[in-house]
Design an enzyme around this catalytic site. Structure first.
Site, short mmCIF file in Angstrom:
data_model
loop_
_atom_site.label_atom_id
_atom_site.label_comp_id
_atom_site.label_asym_id
_atom_site.label_seq_id
_atom_site.Cartn_x
_atom_site.Cartn_y
_atom_site.Cartn_z
N MET A 1 -11.65 64.45 -30.34
CA MET A 1 -12.74 63.71 -29.56
C MET A 1 -12.60 62.53 -29.21
SD MET A 1 -13.80 66.51 -28.32
CE MET A 1 -15.72 67.11 -28.37
N HIS B 1 -10.35 70.71 -21.73
CA HIS B 1 -11.77 69.96 -21.28
C HIS B 1 -12.73 71.72 -21.31
CE1 HIS B 1 -14.98 67.01 -20.83
NE2 HIS B 1 -15.65 67.82 -20.12
N ILE C 1 -11.83 58.87 -27.26
CA ILE C 1 -10.45 58.41 -25.83
C ILE C 1 -9.33 57.89 -26.19
CG2 ILE C 1 -10.53 56.75 -23.64
CD1 ILE C 1 -13.48 57.95 -23.33
N LEU C 2 -8.08 57.76 -25.18
CA LEU C 2 -6.75 57.59 -25.66
C LEU C 2 -6.39 55.86 -24.77
CD1 LEU C 2 -5.41 60.44 -27.96
CD2 LEU C 2 -5.65 58.58 -28.38
N ASN D 1 -8.56 76.01 -30.16
CA ASN D 1 -7.65 76.21 -28.94
C ASN D 1 -6.12 75.57 -29.69
OD1 ASN D 1 -8.33 76.03 -26.53
ND2 ASN D 1 -9.65 74.59 -26.92
N ASP E 1 -11.62 61.82 -18.83
CA ASP E 1 -11.09 63.22 -17.95
C ASP E 1 -10.78 63.34 -16.92
OD1 ASP E 1 -11.74 64.62 -20.76
OD2 ASP E 1 -13.37 64.45 -20.47
N ASN F 1 -4.71 67.14 -21.60
CA ASN F 1 -6.52 67.92 -22.70
C ASN F 1 -6.69 68.46 -22.32
OD1 ASN F 1 -8.72 66.52 -24.40
ND2 ASN F 1 -9.61 66.00 -22.14
C1 GAR Z 1 -13.43 72.91 -26.79
O1 GAR Z 1 -14.55 73.57 -26.33
C2 GAR Z 1 -12.23 72.09 -26.27
O2 GAR Z 1 -12.64 71.98 -24.22
C3 GAR Z 1 -14.08 70.97 -26.01
O3 GAR Z 1 -13.83 70.58 -27.68
C4 GAR Z 1 -13.85 72.22 -27.79
C5 GAR Z 1 -12.65 72.09 -29.02
O4 GAR Z 1 -12.88 73.45 -29.76
N1 GAR Z 1 -13.41 69.54 -26.30
C6 GAR Z 1 -13.35 68.32 -25.22
O5 GAR Z 1 -15.17 68.32 -25.63
C7 GAR Z 1 -13.29 67.16 -25.09
N2 GAR Z 1 -13.35 65.94 -24.08
P1 GAR Z 1 -11.83 73.93 -30.66
O6 GAR Z 1 -11.96 72.83 -32.10
O7 GAR Z 1 -12.05 75.54 -31.15
O8 GAR Z 1 -10.29 73.49 -29.96
#
Ligand code: GAR
Length: 198
Positions: free
Chosen positions: A93, A112, A95-96, A15, A148, A110
């Site tokens: 990953m 998700h 929680i703040l 991302n 979330d 964020n």
């Molecule tokens: C993504 O799928 C994001 O939505 C998820 O972790 C992955 C990170 O991928 N986030 C969560 O689950 C937050 N609760 P990336 O490091 O390749 O962007």
């Protein structure tokens, strides 16, 4: 004046890469002040360095308490230049707490990998498969004190196919995450420029 972003990451950073690419090719009119990471060796750090974006590493295990870690994390974000207007959790990953959110005036978002409010927390794609839903997707939302639970800004819907496993569903959702995140940030950037016209 351009919107200044801090991107918080924990892992591989696809991302983050989508945001870096969008800024580099002009689809997103924003400045990435820096990338702050809470895991040593995260691929996201390499992606940022390759793009010439400053990085900071703030790992929880280096602090005596969660609270002190979080203060250091907020300090690292605040120290970036230009000072970030918006904090983007892109695969971050942890929680703040409300104390962190308040330091940035609630301007923390964020991404998700589910259609919130369905399947918050960890392993959202597995939760969707276990529940047998036919559609899932991704959500960008403001971060609040819950897990979330903050106000939803944007979503994309993704079909769940009969043969999907966690990897195939995650991959299909991830493609949409990259587009959604850039789309949402472009909206923020356009509003920011409108409100800060010289
Ligand atoms: C993504 O799928 C994001 O939505 C998820 O972790 C992955 C990170 O991928 N986030 C969560 O689950 C937050 N609760 P990336 O490091 O390749 O962007």
């Amino acid at each position: 004046m351009k919107l200044a972003l801090a991107v918080l990451v924990s892992g591989r950073g696809t991302n983050l890469q989508a945001v870096l690419d969008a800024v580099a090719d002009g689809r997103l009119s924003a400045v990435i002040s820096g990338v702050v990471c809470d895991r040593r060796g995260a691929l996201a750090l390499e992606r940022a360095a390759k793009a010439g974006v400053p990085t900071a590493l703030v790992c929880m295990e280096d602090y005596p308490s969660r609270k002190e870690w979080e203060v250091a994390l907020a300090d690292a974000v605040e120290a970036l230049e230009p000072r970030p207007d918006l904090v983007v959790l892109a695969g971050f990953m942890r929680i703040l707490s409300p104390a962190f959110l308040e330091r940035f005036g609630g301007q923390v978002i964020n991404i998700h990998p589910s259609l919130l409010p369905a399947f918050p927390g960890l392993d959202a794609q597995k939760q969707a498969l276990d529940r047998g839903v036919k559609f899932s997707g991704c959500t960008v939302h403001y971060v609040d004190a819950g897990c979330d639970t903050g106000p939803i800004i944007g979503q994309r819907v993704v079909p769940v196919l009969p043969d999907d496993d966690v990897d195939s569903l995650s991959e299909r959702i991830l493609e949409q995450e990259h587009e959604l995140l850039v789309e949402v940030l472009s909206g923020f950037a356009a509003r920011w420029e409108e409100e800060h016209k010289e």
